[in-house]
Design a protein around this motif. Structure first.
Motif, PDB file in Angstrom:
ATOM      1  N   LYS A 120       0.833  -1.216   0.000  1.00 35.24           N
ATOM      2  CA  LYS A 120       0.000   0.000   0.000  1.00 35.24           C
ATOM      3  C   LYS A 120       0.864   1.262   0.000  1.00 35.24           C
ATOM      4  CE  LYS A 120      -3.993  -2.273   2.087  1.00 35.24           C
ATOM      5  NZ  LYS A 120      -4.839  -2.470   3.303  1.00 35.24           N
ATOM      6  N   ASP A 130      -2.760  -2.955  -7.090  1.00 34.47           N
ATOM      7  CA  ASP A 130      -4.095  -3.274  -6.567  1.00 34.47           C
ATOM      8  C   ASP A 130      -4.423  -4.756  -6.662  1.00 34.47           C
ATOM      9  OD1 ASP A 130      -4.433  -0.650  -5.978  1.00 34.47           O
ATOM     10  OD2 ASP A 130      -5.799  -0.198  -7.622  1.00 34.47           O
ATOM     11  N   GLU A 131      -4.030  -5.381  -7.767  1.00 30.36           N
ATOM     12  CA  GLU A 131      -4.316  -6.815  -7.968  1.00 30.36           C
ATOM     13  C   GLU A 131      -3.686  -7.649  -6.862  1.00 30.36           C
ATOM     14  OE1 GLU A 131      -3.069 -10.425 -11.054  1.00 30.36           O
ATOM     15  OE2 GLU A 131      -2.652  -8.327 -11.576  1.00 30.36           O
ATOM     16  N   ILE A 133      -2.619  -6.626  -3.877  1.00 28.27           N
ATOM     17  CA  ILE A 133      -3.199  -6.258  -2.581  1.00 28.27           C
ATOM     18  C   ILE A 133      -4.503  -7.024  -2.352  1.00 28.27           C
ATOM     19  CG2 ILE A 133      -4.296  -4.378  -1.291  1.00 28.27           C
ATOM     20  CD1 ILE A 133      -2.208  -2.490  -2.609  1.00 28.27           C
ATOM     21  N   LYS A 134      -5.357  -7.097  -3.358  1.00 28.65           N
ATOM     22  CA  LYS A 134      -6.631  -7.798  -3.229  1.00 28.65           C
ATOM     23  C   LYS A 134      -6.431  -9.292  -2.987  1.00 28.65           C
ATOM     24  CE  LYS A 134      -9.269  -4.542  -6.095  1.00 28.65           C
ATOM     25  NZ  LYS A 134      -9.930  -4.335  -7.410  1.00 28.65           N
ATOM     26  N   GLU A 137      -5.021  -9.769   0.576  1.00 30.10           N
ATOM     27  CA  GLU A 137      -6.041  -9.442   1.580  1.00 30.10           C
ATOM     28  C   GLU A 137      -7.067 -10.561   1.733  1.00 30.10           C
ATOM     29  OE1 GLU A 137      -6.481  -4.571   1.788  1.00 30.10           O
ATOM     30  OE2 GLU A 137      -7.565  -5.673   0.225  1.00 30.10           O
ATOM     31  N   LYS A 138      -7.381 -11.244   0.641  1.00 22.64           N
ATOM     32  CA  LYS A 138      -8.417 -12.289   0.667  1.00 22.64           C
ATOM     33  C   LYS A 138      -7.945 -13.581   1.330  1.00 22.64           C
ATOM     34  CE  LYS A 138     -11.020 -10.860  -3.459  1.00 22.64           C
ATOM     35  NZ  LYS A 138     -11.354 -11.210  -4.865  1.00 22.64           N
TER      36      LYS A 138
END
Length: 323
Positions: A120, A130-131, A133-134, A137-138
């Motif tokens: 981040k 972003d890809e 990070i997502k 995070e999941k």
């Protein structure tokens, strides 16, 4: 303030009165024993018996690395801080599957959190992350020790895949270790080895036994608890050092040698070690201690927190970067 000593050349460590001397073909250098807290040898270094005895007496660990920067072993002094109760409780928490999984899960959640903090940070600087990070995070860290380790591997895999979007030069296909197949793998391996030895030195300042670990499987030939603790700090120490050195052109192609695998040359190691040491000495205001502590001391604090947990004083919550 005591600091680590890094020896990059071949030579002999010997004793002169109550201090050390490093001798090689070029010169003879005196090393004040009370100015160092550990020695890291990247060249072929021999220790005379007098030097070994003095180092053991002063409680100074000597770490040895091969030409690729891989940690090979340590001259480990007799334990200064000894508590049979802590070692017994530490072992109990390894043998009890539920207790071990709790600690291992905390470690991996720390890794996940600190990786996301790093991604981040660079995302705010305009990097397309972003890809990754997502995906990270999941990932839910749960289950038995094998499932927890699988989650850890998945998190690291995706983090390393993001490197090409952060770095301005060099290319990272995948993590390859023995030997490193490109410049970035060489930097990661070298930095990780430095951090493992730093973690080992910090564990030595606690009552914990360095061979009893929770995420990594204890081994006859390594101090696996140092791997557990170091992994939580890799994203904010080792990887941040790599990104800075590469993106500011302080490390370039000229700092590597390809000898059946990539490795840093002497100048490259010196540059990396200098930046790594600056990072360890960086201080941050601690939210509960209410004072500034160094990144290096944060590693020792994890040891103290583990001791409180295994003794039943306070439940362990792993390190999460808060700044």
């Amino acid at each position: 303030m005591k600091k680590p000593l890094y020896i990059n050349s071949h030579g002999i460590l010997t004793r002169k009165a109550n201090t050390l001397q490093f001798i090689n073909e070029e010169n003879k250098k005196t090393i004040p024993i009370h100015a160092i807290n550990e020695i890291n040898c990247f060249g072929k270094v021999s220790l005379k018996s007098g030097a070994s005895s003095l180092l053991m007496k002063e409680g100074i660990i000597v770490n040895f690395f091969n030409k690729y920067g891989f940690y090979e072993g340590s001259l480990y002094p007799r334990v200064q801080l000894n508590s049979g109760l802590v070692v017994v409780k530490q072992s109990e928490h390894y043998l009890d599957k539920e207790k071990r999984c709790f600690i291992a899960k905390q470690f991996v959640e720390s890794i996940q959190h600190n990786i996301l903090k790093t991604l981040k940070y660079y995302s705010k600087k305009g990097k397309d992350l972003d890809e990754y990070i997502k995906i990270i995070e999941k990932e839910e860290v749960s289950g038995d020790i094998n499932q927890i380790m699988s989650s850890e591997a998945w998190i690291w895999k995706n983090f390393y895949s993001s490197f090409n979007n952060i770095l301005k030069k060099f290319h990272m296909d995948k993590r390859e270790i023995r030997p490193p197949t490109n410049e970035i793998n060489a930097l990661i391996s070298f930095g990780n080895s430095l951090l493992y030895s730093t973690a080992l030195s910090e564990i030595y300042q606690t009552y914990l036994h360095p061979s009893v670990s929770y995420l990594h499987e204890p081994s006859d030939r390594r101090f696996s608890l140092s791997l557990d603790l170091a992994d939580m700090f890799k994203p904010i120490i080792v990887d941040r050092v790599i990104f800075k050195l590469v993106n500011t052109n302080k490390i370039t192609e000229k700092h590597f040698v390809n000898d059946m695998g990539f490795l840093l040359n002497d100048k490259g190691r010196q540059i990396f070690i200098s930046e790594y040491q600056k990072k360890l000495e960086t201080t941050i205001k601690h939210p509960t201690l209410n004072r500034k502590v160094s990144y290096r001391y944060l590693i020792r604090l994890e040891g103290y927190k583990l001791i409180k947990h295994i003794l039943g004083d306070k439940e362990y919550e792993s390190f999460r970067m808060w700044w």
